[in-house]
Design a protein around this motif. Structure first.
Motif, PDB file in Angstrom:
ATOM      1  N   LEU A 146      13.719 -75.875 -50.421  1.00 20.47           N
ATOM      2  CA  LEU A 146      14.570 -76.983 -50.816  1.00 20.47           C
ATOM      3  C   LEU A 146      15.840 -76.503 -51.512  1.00 20.47           C
ATOM      4  O   LEU A 146      16.930 -77.019 -51.276  1.00 20.47           O
ATOM      5  CB  LEU A 146      13.792 -77.943 -51.720  1.00 20.47           C
ATOM      6  CG  LEU A 146      14.513 -79.180 -52.207  1.00 20.47           C
ATOM      7  CD1 LEU A 146      15.041 -80.005 -51.040  1.00 20.47           C
ATOM      8  CD2 LEU A 146      13.601 -80.021 -53.079  1.00 20.47           C
ATOM      9  N   LEU A 156      10.777 -77.813 -44.099  1.00 19.00           N
ATOM     10  CA  LEU A 156      11.381 -77.862 -45.422  1.00 19.00           C
ATOM     11  C   LEU A 156      10.267 -77.678 -46.437  1.00 19.00           C
ATOM     12  O   LEU A 156       9.320 -78.469 -46.493  1.00 19.00           O
ATOM     13  CB  LEU A 156      12.095 -79.197 -45.630  1.00 19.00           C
ATOM     14  CG  LEU A 156      12.763 -79.411 -46.971  1.00 19.00           C
ATOM     15  CD1 LEU A 156      13.839 -78.348 -47.231  1.00 19.00           C
ATOM     16  CD2 LEU A 156      13.373 -80.809 -47.033  1.00 19.00           C
ATOM     17  N   LEU A 182       8.752 -77.899 -49.896  1.00 22.38           N
ATOM     18  CA  LEU A 182       8.951 -78.733 -51.076  1.00 22.38           C
ATOM     19  C   LEU A 182       8.173 -78.186 -52.255  1.00 22.38           C
ATOM     20  O   LEU A 182       7.411 -77.240 -52.117  1.00 22.38           O
ATOM     21  CB  LEU A 182       8.483 -80.159 -50.759  1.00 22.38           C
ATOM     22  CG  LEU A 182       9.078 -80.788 -49.508  1.00 22.38           C
ATOM     23  CD1 LEU A 182       8.414 -82.127 -49.223  1.00 22.38           C
ATOM     24  CD2 LEU A 182      10.580 -80.948 -49.638  1.00 22.38           C
ATOM     25  N   THR A 186       7.678 -80.598 -45.098  1.00 22.30           N
ATOM     26  CA  THR A 186       7.992 -81.649 -44.142  1.00 22.30           C
ATOM     27  C   THR A 186       9.012 -81.102 -43.153  1.00 22.30           C
ATOM     28  O   THR A 186       9.613 -80.062 -43.396  1.00 22.30           O
ATOM     29  CB  THR A 186       8.509 -82.917 -44.854  1.00 22.30           C
ATOM     30  OG1 THR A 186       8.592 -83.993 -43.924  1.00 22.30           O
ATOM     31  CG2 THR A 186       9.865 -82.686 -45.500  1.00 22.30           C
ATOM     32  N   LEU A 206      12.519 -80.955 -41.636  1.00 19.17           N
ATOM     33  CA  LEU A 206      13.855 -81.295 -42.119  1.00 19.17           C
ATOM     34  C   LEU A 206      14.555 -82.289 -41.194  1.00 19.17           C
ATOM     35  O   LEU A 206      15.242 -83.200 -41.658  1.00 19.17           O
ATOM     36  CB  LEU A 206      14.695 -80.025 -42.287  1.00 19.17           C
ATOM     37  CG  LEU A 206      16.107 -80.190 -42.832  1.00 19.17           C
ATOM     38  CD1 LEU A 206      16.127 -80.994 -44.129  1.00 19.17           C
ATOM     39  CD2 LEU A 206      16.748 -78.818 -43.038  1.00 19.17           C
ATOM     40  N   VAL A 215      13.421 -85.749 -42.081  1.00 20.89           N
ATOM     41  CA  VAL A 215      14.000 -86.248 -43.328  1.00 20.89           C
ATOM     42  C   VAL A 215      15.431 -86.729 -43.076  1.00 20.89           C
ATOM     43  O   VAL A 215      15.833 -87.787 -43.564  1.00 20.89           O
ATOM     44  CB  VAL A 215      13.972 -85.179 -44.442  1.00 20.89           C
ATOM     45  CG1 VAL A 215      14.643 -85.694 -45.709  1.00 20.89           C
ATOM     46  CG2 VAL A 215      12.539 -84.757 -44.748  1.00 20.89           C
ATOM     47  N   CYS A 265      17.736 -90.800 -43.345  1.00 19.75           N
ATOM     48  CA  CYS A 265      18.964 -91.131 -44.067  1.00 19.75           C
ATOM     49  C   CYS A 265      19.542 -92.447 -43.538  1.00 19.75           C
ATOM     50  O   CYS A 265      19.322 -92.813 -42.386  1.00 19.75           O
ATOM     51  CB  CYS A 265      20.012 -90.026 -43.900  1.00 19.75           C
ATOM     52  SG  CYS A 265      19.563 -88.460 -44.671  1.00 19.75           S
ATOM     53  N   LEU A 304      20.501 -86.717 -47.969  1.00 17.19           N
ATOM     54  CA  LEU A 304      19.226 -86.033 -47.778  1.00 17.19           C
ATOM     55  C   LEU A 304      18.383 -86.090 -49.050  1.00 17.19           C
ATOM     56  O   LEU A 304      17.184 -86.350 -48.986  1.00 17.19           O
ATOM     57  CB  LEU A 304      19.488 -84.578 -47.379  1.00 17.19           C
ATOM     58  CG  LEU A 304      18.303 -83.728 -46.988  1.00 17.19           C
ATOM     59  CD1 LEU A 304      17.634 -84.290 -45.746  1.00 17.19           C
ATOM     60  CD2 LEU A 304      18.756 -82.310 -46.732  1.00 17.19           C
ATOM     61  N   THR A 305      18.996 -85.884 -50.195  1.00 17.01           N
ATOM     62  CA  THR A 305      18.243 -85.928 -51.451  1.00 17.01           C
ATOM     63  C   THR A 305      17.700 -87.325 -51.718  1.00 17.01           C
ATOM     64  O   THR A 305      16.627 -87.465 -52.307  1.00 17.01           O
ATOM     65  CB  THR A 305      19.079 -85.447 -52.649  1.00 17.01           C
ATOM     66  OG1 THR A 305      20.239 -86.268 -52.784  1.00 17.01           O
ATOM     67  CG2 THR A 305      19.483 -83.998 -52.502  1.00 17.01           C
ATOM     68  N   MET A 325      14.449 -87.785 -49.514  1.00 13.13           N
ATOM     69  CA  MET A 325      13.349 -86.841 -49.722  1.00 13.13           C
ATOM     70  C   MET A 325      12.079 -87.563 -50.159  1.00 13.13           C
ATOM     71  O   MET A 325      12.134 -88.514 -50.925  1.00 13.13           O
ATOM     72  CB  MET A 325      13.687 -85.841 -50.826  1.00 13.13           C
ATOM     73  CG  MET A 325      14.756 -84.885 -50.493  1.00 13.13           C
ATOM     74  SD  MET A 325      14.125 -83.565 -49.502  1.00 13.13           S
ATOM     75  CE  MET A 325      15.624 -82.654 -49.313  1.00 13.13           C
ATOM     76  N   ALA A 369       8.936 -83.647 -52.998  1.00  9.45           N
ATOM     77  CA  ALA A 369      10.045 -82.698 -53.084  1.00  9.45           C
ATOM     78  C   ALA A 369      10.284 -82.214 -54.506  1.00  9.45           C
ATOM     79  O   ALA A 369      10.726 -81.089 -54.714  1.00  9.45           O
ATOM     80  CB  ALA A 369      11.324 -83.328 -52.536  1.00  9.45           C
TER      81      ALA A 369
END
Length: 85
Positions: A7, A35, A37, A42, A44, A47, A51, A66-67, A70, A74
């Motif tokens: 991450l 990704l 975490l 997960t 990417l 994720v 969005c 993206l944040t 999450m 995460a």
């Protein structure tokens, strides 16, 4: 592209895309990238598909979105705060 990414290393990896880019293209670019975490992992690409924005002007915009998308895993254990005693 890497098979997995921590991450903490996602932001520099997003710089590799050409901008502006669409959510669909960004997700496709990271399909199959795991990704890592704080608690689990997960995909990417999945994720990024989560969005809300359809197009990203630059990597900072994509990273922000993206944040927000999450999963709770995460950031570590749910309900814990570094500032609480």
């Amino acid at each position: 592209m890497q098979d997995s990414i921590k991450l903490s290393r996602v932001e520099p990896a997003l710089d590799d895309l050409s901008y502006p880019t669409t959510r669909r293209d960004a997700a496709a670019a990271f399909d199959g990238v795991t990704l890592l975490l704080a608690d689990g992992s997960t995909d990417l690409g999945d994720v990024i598909r989560g969005c809300y924005t359809d197009e990203f002007a630059d990597s900072k915009e994509l990273y922000y979105e993206l944040t927000m998308a999450m999963p709770i895993e995460a950031v570590g254990e749910p309900g814990q705060s570094e500032g609480d005693a």
